[in-house]
Write a protein that holds these residues in place. Structure first.
Motif, PDB file in Angstrom:
ATOM      1  N   SER A   1     -72.680 -38.290 -52.937  1.00 60.36           N
ATOM      2  CA  SER A   1     -72.398 -38.002 -54.339  1.00 60.36           C
ATOM      3  C   SER A   1     -71.910 -39.244 -55.075  1.00 60.36           C
ATOM      4  O   SER A   1     -71.507 -40.239 -54.465  1.00 60.36           O
ATOM      5  N   SER A   2     -71.904 -39.158 -56.392  1.00 60.27           N
ATOM      6  CA  SER A   2     -71.367 -40.257 -57.204  1.00 60.27           C
ATOM      7  C   SER A   2     -69.865 -40.407 -56.967  1.00 60.27           C
ATOM      8  O   SER A   2     -69.331 -41.521 -57.034  1.00 60.27           O
ATOM      9  N   GLU A   3     -69.187 -39.311 -56.659  1.00 65.11           N
ATOM     10  CA  GLU A   3     -67.758 -39.380 -56.345  1.00 65.11           C
ATOM     11  C   GLU A   3     -67.525 -40.177 -55.060  1.00 65.11           C
ATOM     12  O   GLU A   3     -66.603 -40.994 -54.988  1.00 65.11           O
ATOM     13  N   GLU A   4     -68.375 -39.946 -54.071  1.00 67.20           N
ATOM     14  CA  GLU A   4     -68.238 -40.698 -52.819  1.00 67.20           C
ATOM     15  C   GLU A   4     -68.585 -42.173 -53.031  1.00 67.20           C
ATOM     16  O   GLU A   4     -67.973 -43.057 -52.432  1.00 67.20           O
ATOM     17  N   LEU A   5     -69.569 -42.435 -53.892  1.00 61.17           N
ATOM     18  CA  LEU A   5     -69.904 -43.826 -54.210  1.00 61.17           C
ATOM     19  C   LEU A   5     -68.696 -44.538 -54.808  1.00 61.17           C
ATOM     20  O   LEU A   5     -68.357 -45.658 -54.405  1.00 61.17           O
ATOM     21  N   LEU A   6     -68.044 -43.914 -55.765  1.00 66.81           N
ATOM     22  CA  LEU A   6     -66.849 -44.517 -56.366  1.00 66.81           C
ATOM     23  C   LEU A   6     -65.759 -44.730 -55.327  1.00 66.81           C
ATOM     24  O   LEU A   6     -65.060 -45.760 -55.343  1.00 66.81           O
ATOM     25  N   ASP A   7     -65.614 -43.795 -54.403  1.00 72.23           N
ATOM     26  CA  ASP A   7     -64.614 -43.926 -53.345  1.00 72.23           C
ATOM     27  C   ASP A   7     -64.920 -45.130 -52.460  1.00 72.23           C
ATOM     28  O   ASP A   7     -64.016 -45.882 -52.073  1.00 72.23           O
ATOM     29  N   MET A   8     -66.202 -45.330 -52.142  1.00 76.98           N
ATOM     30  CA  MET A   8     -66.591 -46.473 -51.318  1.00 76.98           C
ATOM     31  C   MET A   8     -66.335 -47.790 -52.055  1.00 76.98           C
ATOM     32  O   MET A   8     -65.949 -48.793 -51.442  1.00 76.98           O
ATOM     33  N   ILE A   9     -66.561 -47.784 -53.351  1.00 77.45           N
ATOM     34  CA  ILE A   9     -66.322 -48.993 -54.142  1.00 77.45           C
ATOM     35  C   ILE A   9     -64.819 -49.315 -54.179  1.00 77.45           C
ATOM     36  O   ILE A   9     -64.403 -50.461 -53.988  1.00 77.45           O
ATOM     37  N   ILE A  10     -64.010 -48.276 -54.383  1.00 80.15           N
ATOM     38  CA  ILE A  10     -62.565 -48.476 -54.533  1.00 80.15           C
ATOM     39  C   ILE A  10     -61.882 -48.761 -53.201  1.00 80.15           C
ATOM     40  O   ILE A  10     -61.126 -49.731 -53.063  1.00 80.15           O
ATOM     41  N   ARG A  11     -62.160 -47.925 -52.193  1.00 80.22           N
ATOM     42  CA  ARG A  11     -61.402 -48.047 -50.938  1.00 80.22           C
ATOM     43  C   ARG A  11     -62.059 -48.956 -49.892  1.00 80.22           C
ATOM     44  O   ARG A  11     -61.361 -49.483 -49.024  1.00 80.22           O
ATOM     45  N   CYS A  12     -63.372 -49.140 -49.999  1.00 80.91           N
ATOM     46  CA  CYS A  12     -64.063 -49.986 -49.006  1.00 80.91           C
ATOM     47  C   CYS A  12     -64.479 -51.331 -49.584  1.00 80.91           C
ATOM     48  O   CYS A  12     -64.928 -52.209 -48.840  1.00 80.91           O
ATOM     49  N   GLY A  13     -64.370 -51.496 -50.902  1.00 81.00           N
ATOM     50  CA  GLY A  13     -64.775 -52.749 -51.522  1.00 81.00           C
ATOM     51  C   GLY A  13     -66.273 -52.935 -51.607  1.00 81.00           C
ATOM     52  O   GLY A  13     -66.764 -54.073 -51.671  1.00 81.00           O
ATOM     53  N   LEU A  14     -67.028 -51.843 -51.636  1.00 79.62           N
ATOM     54  CA  LEU A  14     -68.485 -51.940 -51.695  1.00 79.62           C
ATOM     55  C   LEU A  14     -68.921 -52.716 -52.934  1.00 79.62           C
ATOM     56  O   LEU A  14     -68.484 -52.412 -54.043  1.00 79.62           O
ATOM     57  N   ASN A  15     -69.761 -53.727 -52.718  1.00 76.92           N
ATOM     58  CA  ASN A  15     -70.240 -54.534 -53.846  1.00 76.92           C
ATOM     59  C   ASN A  15     -71.760 -54.639 -53.905  1.00 76.92           C
ATOM     60  O   ASN A  15     -72.313 -55.216 -54.837  1.00 76.92           O
ATOM     61  N   ARG A  16     -72.445 -54.077 -52.877  1.00 76.85           N
ATOM     62  CA  ARG A  16     -73.911 -54.107 -52.863  1.00 76.85           C
ATOM     63  C   ARG A  16     -74.412 -52.710 -52.515  1.00 76.85           C
ATOM     64  O   ARG A  16     -74.252 -52.239 -51.394  1.00 76.85           O
TER      65      ARG A  16
END
Length: 541
Positions: free
Chosen positions: A250-265
């Motif tokens: 989900s888009s919510e999980e995507l945001l979580d990965m960006i915030i907590r995992c530092g996803l940049n790609r």
């Protein structure tokens, strides 16, 4: 004469574990069983990843050698392919000296798997016990997967990792993502091919972050070539791979990965990326997060015009990666905000040609004189096994392009009868149609299979003059007569519900002006709203 050396997934892991021992190689979700919420993202470092692969290699060396299965043998792996332990099973089997033959859970028919094992001359099959399948008829030895512990292989020694081997030595066996004649084709991958995959992966994985380690997300199952390539790409540069709870996260999980995992790609199949782009139109926080990513790569299918325009207008750093199971990644879009942004160019170090298609082709009527087929030269390191090549010695992809500017191309679909599902796996529509015509010749006058970008195909039929059944009874009879054909196919290729059969009046399906062939894409367009209703969603392509 010295034996040539070849790069592989194992040499890349060995190098990265030495160069980046403490860097995160994976982030995996810890999910609360009661709430289904992700409570944290666990970290697996490169050194731990390396040690875990060695552990699994020692275990499989012990188990298989005890039954007389020697290194170099093909071993089938029937896995989900999305868990960290699946990566360990595949890499561990390879490190033990065996050749993994990958089967995903999308191919649930054991009879077809038995046939593919025999074609590859496999000696064993490792399977997930959760499959709950009767394997008593399996022609090779079977072994359930386990979560290996240190004590399971404490006294087993592994030989040193070697890169010197023959170019023709087998490294992997994949399978085409669609079925032909009731079964996928083997895609044998040798050391020369794998070496080239590593070289191309280094290009794709060039570090984008200006703040440290790149972090990306798994694009699919390790049983398919897409994530196999992407993981090698990440390992080449010591990047981190986040393993989501599901590929269609989900888009919510995507945001979580960006915030907590530092996803940049962000790397996703176009179907699933479309969800986030559409959500970002009404979610400013999501849009801002997408814009701030250093790269957004999509693959498998083309994005819809609206979604591509939205991404470009808002500064999302979008790239289209074009590839296939047989060749791996082949082309990537230029990117940026210019008019050339969506155009594709071949990856460096490849040897491809773009050949005019047969003038008698019926795949399209307007552009025959301009359409070019992508052909992989036998000289190119990523040219597939000889068993997959054309009579001229080269591999003809069937993918069509227009050369918009010198050396810059726009995809125009395929020169055959394949469509792609929402997860970008292929489906041979012609074989389904031919089966319907054979099994239901007294009921069906004409038919076509559509569903590009959908979860499964849909069958449109015009009933014959002698058919006296009402529409619902006709649908049920078609499903009944074609059941045995569909049970052998991948899940994403099957038509097993009357929901996915549409009966229309004779002469309704749009046809070509010259030969009267049903125009598949025109059916998709004409019946778009009907298809949206069948799948309960707007189109995902």
């Amino acid at each position: 004469m010295s034996t040539p050396t070849f790069q592989s997934h194992l040499t890349v892991l060995d190098s990265s574990a030495r160069s980046f021992p403490t860097r995160p190689a994976f982030r995996t979700p810890v999910v609360n069983k009661d709430t289904s919420q992700i409570t944290e993202w666990s970290t697996v470092t490169y050194s731990q990843f390396f040690q875990d692969v060695e552990l699994y290699a020692r275990y499989w060396t012990s188990v298989l050698s005890a039954d007389g299965i020697t290194p170099g043998s093909v071993v089938g792996l029937w896995l989900g392919g999305a868990a960290y332990t699946d990566v360990l099973r595949i890499y561990g089997m390879s490190r033990a000296g065996y050749v993994p033959q990958m089967f995903s859970l999308r191919l649930p028919n054991p009879t077809v798997i038995y046939e593919l094992l025999q074609k590859a001359r496999a000696r064993a099959l490792v399977f997930e016990p959760s499959l709950d399948v009767d394997l008593s008829g399996c022609p090779v030895l079977t072994y359930p997967t386990i979560q290996v512990r240190e004590q399971d292989a404490a006294d087993v020694a592994l030989p040193p990792l070697r890169a010197d081997c023959s170019a023709s030595d087998l490294a992997f066996v994949f399978h085409t993502s669609g079925s032909t004649s009731g079964s996928p084709k083997l895609v044998p991958c040798n050391r020369r091919w794998l070496d080239n995959i590593v070289t191309k992966s280094k290009q794709m994985g060039q570090v984008r972050s200006t703040h440290g380690q790149d972090v990306t997300v798994a694009i699919g199952s390790m049983c398919h070539i897409g994530q196999t390539n992407m993981l090698i790409s990440s390992m080449c540069h010591g990047s981190c791979t986040v393993q989501p709870t599901t590929i269609a996260f989900s888009s919510e999980e995507l945001l979580d990965m960006i915030i907590r995992c530092g996803l940049n790609r962000l790397r996703q199949f176009a179907t699933f990326l479309t969800l986030h782009l559409r959500n970002s139109k009404t979610d400013p926080k999501l849009l801002q997060a997408l814009v701030q990513l250093d790269e957004v790569i999509y693959s498998g299918l083309a994005l819809g015009d609206d979604e591509e325009a939205w991404a470009t207008q808002n500064g999302i750093k979008l790239h289209n990666l074009f590839g296939s199971t047989e060749v791996g990644a082949m082309m990537i879009s230029i990117g940026g905000n210019g008019e050339d942004a969506p155009l594709l160019v071949p990856l460096e170090g490849t040897s491809y040609s773009f050949s005019p298609i047969d003038q008698t082709s019926t795949s399209t009527e307007a552009y025959h004189e301009k359409l070019l087929e992508l052909v992989i030269s036998s000289e190119s390191g990523d040219c597939p096994d000889v068993s997959l090549r054309h009579a001229d010695g080269h591999f003809h992809t069937g993918d069509l392009f227009l050369e918009v500017k010198p050396g810059k191309y726009r995809s125009q679909g395929r020169n055959d009868d394949w469509i792609k599902s929402e997860s970008s796996l292929r489906c041979d529509t012609k074989s389904i149609e031919d089966n319907v015509r054979r099994a239901c010749s007294d009921l069906v006058f004409e038919c076509t299979v559509v569903g590009n970008g959908r979860s499964s195909p849909a069958l449109f039929v015009e009933s014959s003059e002698q058919c006296t059944m009402d529409d619902e009874k006709l649908k049920k009879e078609i499903i009944k007569r074609t059941k045995q054909f569909h049970i052998r196919r991948y899940v994403h290729e099957r038509i097993t519900s009357t929901k996915h059969v549409v009966v229309v009046k004779r002469g309704t399906l749009p046809r070509t002006a010259t030969k009267g062939n049903v125009r598949r894409q025109a059916v998709e367009t004409q019946f778009k709203e009907l298809l949206d209703g069948i799948y309960g969603t707007v189109p995902k392509y």
